[in-house]
Design a protein around this motif. Structure first.
Motif, PDB file in Angstrom:
ATOM      1  N   ILE A 160       1.081  -1.456   0.262  1.00 39.41           N
ATOM      2  CA  ILE A 160       0.013  -0.393  -0.120  1.00 39.41           C
ATOM      3  C   ILE A 160       0.842   1.034   0.145  1.00 39.41           C
ATOM      4  N   GLY A 161       2.066   1.331   0.565  1.00 43.57           N
ATOM      5  CA  GLY A 161       2.925   2.416   1.227  1.00 43.57           C
ATOM      6  C   GLY A 161       3.858   2.050  -0.368  1.00 43.57           C
ATOM      7  N   SER A 162       3.435   1.605  -0.495  1.00 43.49           N
ATOM      8  CA  SER A 162       4.586   1.761  -1.927  1.00 43.49           C
ATOM      9  C   SER A 162       3.625   2.449  -3.417  1.00 43.49           C
ATOM     10  N   TYR A 163       2.356   1.003  -3.653  1.00 45.38           N
ATOM     11  CA  TYR A 163       1.593   2.042  -4.819  1.00 45.38           C
ATOM     12  C   TYR A 163       1.092   3.017  -4.373  1.00 45.38           C
ATOM     13  N   THR A 164       1.004   3.893  -3.180  1.00 45.15           N
ATOM     14  CA  THR A 164       0.306   4.910  -3.001  1.00 45.15           C
ATOM     15  C   THR A 164       1.452   6.274  -3.669  1.00 45.15           C
ATOM     16  N   VAL A 165       2.859   5.898  -3.142  1.00 43.71           N
ATOM     17  CA  VAL A 165       3.665   7.077  -3.757  1.00 43.71           C
ATOM     18  C   VAL A 165       3.594   7.310  -4.903  1.00 43.71           C
ATOM     19  N   TRP A 166       4.045   5.570  -4.933  1.00 43.34           N
ATOM     20  CA  TRP A 166       4.083   5.805  -7.218  1.00 43.34           C
ATOM     21  C   TRP A 166       2.795   5.988  -7.606  1.00 43.34           C
ATOM     22  N   ASP A 167       1.933   6.040  -7.565  1.00 44.95           N
ATOM     23  CA  ASP A 167       0.364   6.641  -8.545  1.00 44.95           C
ATOM     24  C   ASP A 167       0.385   7.666  -8.177  1.00 44.95           C
ATOM     25  N   ALA A 168       0.532   7.835  -6.713  1.00 47.29           N
ATOM     26  CA  ALA A 168       0.411   9.820  -6.742  1.00 47.29           C
ATOM     27  C   ALA A 168       1.061  10.029  -6.769  1.00 47.29           C
ATOM     28  N   TYR A 169       2.353  10.382  -7.899  1.00 42.28           N
ATOM     29  CA  TYR A 169       3.914  10.880  -8.578  1.00 42.28           C
ATOM     30  C   TYR A 169       2.707  10.658 -10.172  1.00 42.28           C
ATOM     31  N   ALA A 170       2.669   9.714 -10.594  1.00 40.59           N
ATOM     32  CA  ALA A 170       1.845   9.429 -11.627  1.00 40.59           C
ATOM     33  C   ALA A 170       0.456  10.474 -11.991  1.00 40.59           C
ATOM     34  N   VAL A 171       0.064  10.781 -11.274  1.00 43.68           N
ATOM     35  CA  VAL A 171      -1.032  11.357 -11.327  1.00 43.68           C
ATOM     36  C   VAL A 171      -1.280  12.715 -10.747  1.00 43.68           C
ATOM     37  N   SER A 172      -0.236  13.467  -9.862  1.00 41.59           N
ATOM     38  CA  SER A 172      -0.048  15.041  -9.961  1.00 41.59           C
ATOM     39  C   SER A 172       1.779  15.361 -10.742  1.00 41.59           C
ATOM     40  N   VAL A 173       1.724  14.314 -10.921  1.00 41.29           N
ATOM     41  CA  VAL A 173       3.217  14.934 -11.419  1.00 41.29           C
ATOM     42  C   VAL A 173       3.442  14.512 -13.283  1.00 41.29           C
ATOM     43  N   LEU A 174       2.918  13.245 -13.453  1.00 35.17           N
ATOM     44  CA  LEU A 174       3.009  13.251 -14.791  1.00 35.17           C
ATOM     45  C   LEU A 174       1.620  13.195 -15.109  1.00 35.17           C
ATOM     46  N   LEU A 175       0.614  13.705 -14.850  1.00 33.58           N
ATOM     47  CA  LEU A 175      -0.558  13.985 -15.083  1.00 33.58           C
ATOM     48  C   LEU A 175      -1.392  12.894 -15.610  1.00 33.58           C
ATOM     49  N   ILE A 176      -1.359  12.150 -15.066  1.00 31.80           N
ATOM     50  CA  ILE A 176      -2.211  10.379 -15.968  1.00 31.80           C
ATOM     51  C   ILE A 176      -3.552  10.499 -15.143  1.00 31.80           C
ATOM     52  N   SER A 177      -4.577  10.451 -16.084  1.00 33.13           N
ATOM     53  CA  SER A 177      -6.057  10.316 -15.829  1.00 33.13           C
ATOM     54  C   SER A 177      -5.949   9.834 -14.134  1.00 33.13           C
ATOM     55  N   PRO A 178      -6.924   9.719 -13.224  1.00 35.69           N
ATOM     56  CA  PRO A 178      -6.737   8.802 -12.239  1.00 35.69           C
ATOM     57  C   PRO A 178      -7.726   7.375 -12.614  1.00 35.69           C
ATOM     58  N   LEU A 179      -8.664   8.581 -13.351  1.00 34.33           N
ATOM     59  CA  LEU A 179      -9.637   6.835 -14.109  1.00 34.33           C
ATOM     60  C   LEU A 179      -8.889   5.988 -14.859  1.00 34.33           C
ATOM     61  N   LEU A 180      -7.956   5.970 -16.063  1.00 33.97           N
ATOM     62  CA  LEU A 180      -7.476   6.031 -16.694  1.00 33.97           C
ATOM     63  C   LEU A 180      -6.188   4.944 -15.815  1.00 33.97           C
ATOM     64  N   LEU A 181      -5.726   5.320 -14.789  1.00 36.17           N
ATOM     65  CA  LEU A 181      -4.721   4.220 -14.026  1.00 36.17           C
ATOM     66  C   LEU A 181      -5.072   3.748 -13.633  1.00 36.17           C
ATOM     67  N   ASP A 182      -6.001   3.787 -13.612  1.00 34.36           N
ATOM     68  CA  ASP A 182      -7.279   2.131 -12.568  1.00 34.36           C
ATOM     69  C   ASP A 182      -7.503   1.173 -13.180  1.00 34.36           C
ATOM     70  N   TYR A 183      -8.034   1.491 -14.688  1.00 36.69           N
ATOM     71  CA  TYR A 183      -8.285   1.109 -15.537  1.00 36.69           C
ATOM     72  C   TYR A 183      -7.299   0.157 -16.136  1.00 36.69           C
ATOM     73  N   VAL A 184      -5.965   0.587 -16.617  1.00 35.95           N
ATOM     74  CA  VAL A 184      -5.277   0.122 -17.388  1.00 35.95           C
ATOM     75  C   VAL A 184      -5.105  -0.764 -16.072  1.00 35.95           C
ATOM     76  N   SER A 185      -4.700  -0.950 -14.908  1.00 35.26           N
ATOM     77  CA  SER A 185      -4.182  -1.576 -13.684  1.00 35.26           C
ATOM     78  C   SER A 185      -5.563  -2.905 -13.907  1.00 35.26           C
ATOM     79  N   SER A 186      -6.414  -2.316 -14.222  1.00 38.88           N
ATOM     80  CA  SER A 186      -7.253  -3.683 -14.136  1.00 38.88           C
ATOM     81  C   SER A 186      -7.943  -4.263 -15.514  1.00 38.88           C
ATOM     82  N   VAL A 187      -7.321  -3.883 -16.752  1.00 45.74           N
ATOM     83  CA  VAL A 187      -7.328  -4.502 -17.532  1.00 45.74           C
ATOM     84  C   VAL A 187      -6.601  -5.703 -17.577  1.00 45.74           C
ATOM     85  N   ALA A 188      -4.701  -4.848 -17.191  1.00 48.06           N
ATOM     86  CA  ALA A 188      -3.771  -5.938 -16.559  1.00 48.06           C
ATOM     87  C   ALA A 188      -3.948  -7.079 -16.209  1.00 48.06           C
ATOM     88  N   ARG A 189      -4.599  -6.735 -15.234  1.00 52.58           N
ATOM     89  CA  ARG A 189      -4.905  -7.565 -14.499  1.00 52.58           C
ATOM     90  C   ARG A 189      -5.618  -9.124 -14.659  1.00 52.58           C
TER      91      ARG A 189
END
Length: 285
Positions: A160-189
């Motif tokens: 949890i600690g790892s993915y929280t910081v990883w994803d925080a950087y993705a949405v706040s710095v790289l500006l990846i859409s939160p919905l798309l970030l989670d959706y791509v993860s679901s598709v890959a799973r």
């Protein structure tokens, strides 16, 4: 912390406790993760297509790297959590994971995102750790089930600690859409777990037949809980968001003890309140 950020995170906590209760109630392994992830892909496909059409996001090498890393961390978390729920108690595994997670998230945010740790934050973190230890052991470790629950909870908290910081950087710095970030993860799973699903088709049919409503709840609330958190992270530091999410600990302790018959309600509720008090200290720092 803004009122909007607080509202998003509290709503996410309710969603998170709800789908975790259903996950424990149904039980299962990787095939269950595949099943609810496949349902998620279907349910959220219109929203994902809408984001792609209206925002026209650009995915460079760095964005792709973070999408792949997020997928791996989240899949490891789901599989470990499922195993922990089968081997331990929901109201021990879940609070341990959800309480160590923000402690590690805050630490990682300080180290990698440049966030500032104050004395008040440190005191809140110590309160959380003490509450977790007392909640899970009462000062003593008795029996294999308690120690097993504690170990799975700590391991899940690390993820949890790892993915929280990883994803925080993705949405706040790289500006990846939160919905798309989670959706791509679901598709890959779904893609990665398809071989397992094919080998366990009979189990999947039984799960769908017996737990259709619960599976749909998981498929809807699991991504929603995290998408709300990701949107909060776009304008709120990790050190505030991660601890506030842990309101779900109290809800999960109650469902585990009252609805799943895991008992020890007074003991577990008392120390869950201590954990929340520590989180309150963190949030108001």
């Amino acid at each position: 912390m803004s009122l909007l950020g607080l509202a998003l995170v509290l709503a996410a906590a309710v969603c998170h406790a709800t789908w975790n209760f259903q996950l424990k109630r149904i039980g299962g392994g990787p095939e269950l993760v595949w099943l609810f992830s496949a349902l998620t892909v279907v349910i959220y496909a219109p929203l994902a297509l809408w984001v792609l059409a209206t925002q026209a996001p650009v995915f460079g090498p760095e964005q792709i790297l973070f999408l792949a890393g997020s997928t791996g961390l989240h899949m490891a978390y789901f599989l470990l959590l499922q195993l922990g729920y089968r081997k331990g108690d929901l109201s021990l595994v879940y609070p341990t994971a959800r309480s160590t997670g923000p402690l590690l998230s805050t630490s990682f945010a300080v180290l990698f995102l440049g966030e500032i740790l104050t004395l008040q934050m440190a005191l809140g973190a110590l309160c959380i750790v003490f509450g977790v230890l007392m909640l899970t052991t009462g000062g003593r470790v008795k029996g294999q089930r308690v120690s097993t629950s504690l170990l799975f909870g700590l391991a899940a908290g690390g993820l949890i600690g790892s993915y929280t910081v990883w994803d925080a950087y993705a949405v706040s710095v790289l500006l990846i859409s939160p919905l798309l970030l989670d959706y791509v993860s679901s598709v890959a799973r779904v893609a990665l777990l398809t071989p397992v699903a094919l080998s366990r088709r009979a189990t999947i049919r039984v799960q769908w037949r017996d737990h259709r409503a619960g599976l749909l709840i998981i498929a809807l609330f699991n991504p929603l809980a995290y998408i709300l958190v990701l949107y909060a992270l776009t304008f709120t530091p990790v050190a505030y968001v991660a601890p506030t999410r842990e309101v779900s600990v109290l809800l999960t302790v109650l469902t585990g003890s009252l609805l799943l018959g895991e008992g020890q309600l007074r003991h577990r509720l008392t120390w869950a309140v201590v954990i929340l008090a520590g989180m309150g200290v963190l949030v108001t720092s």
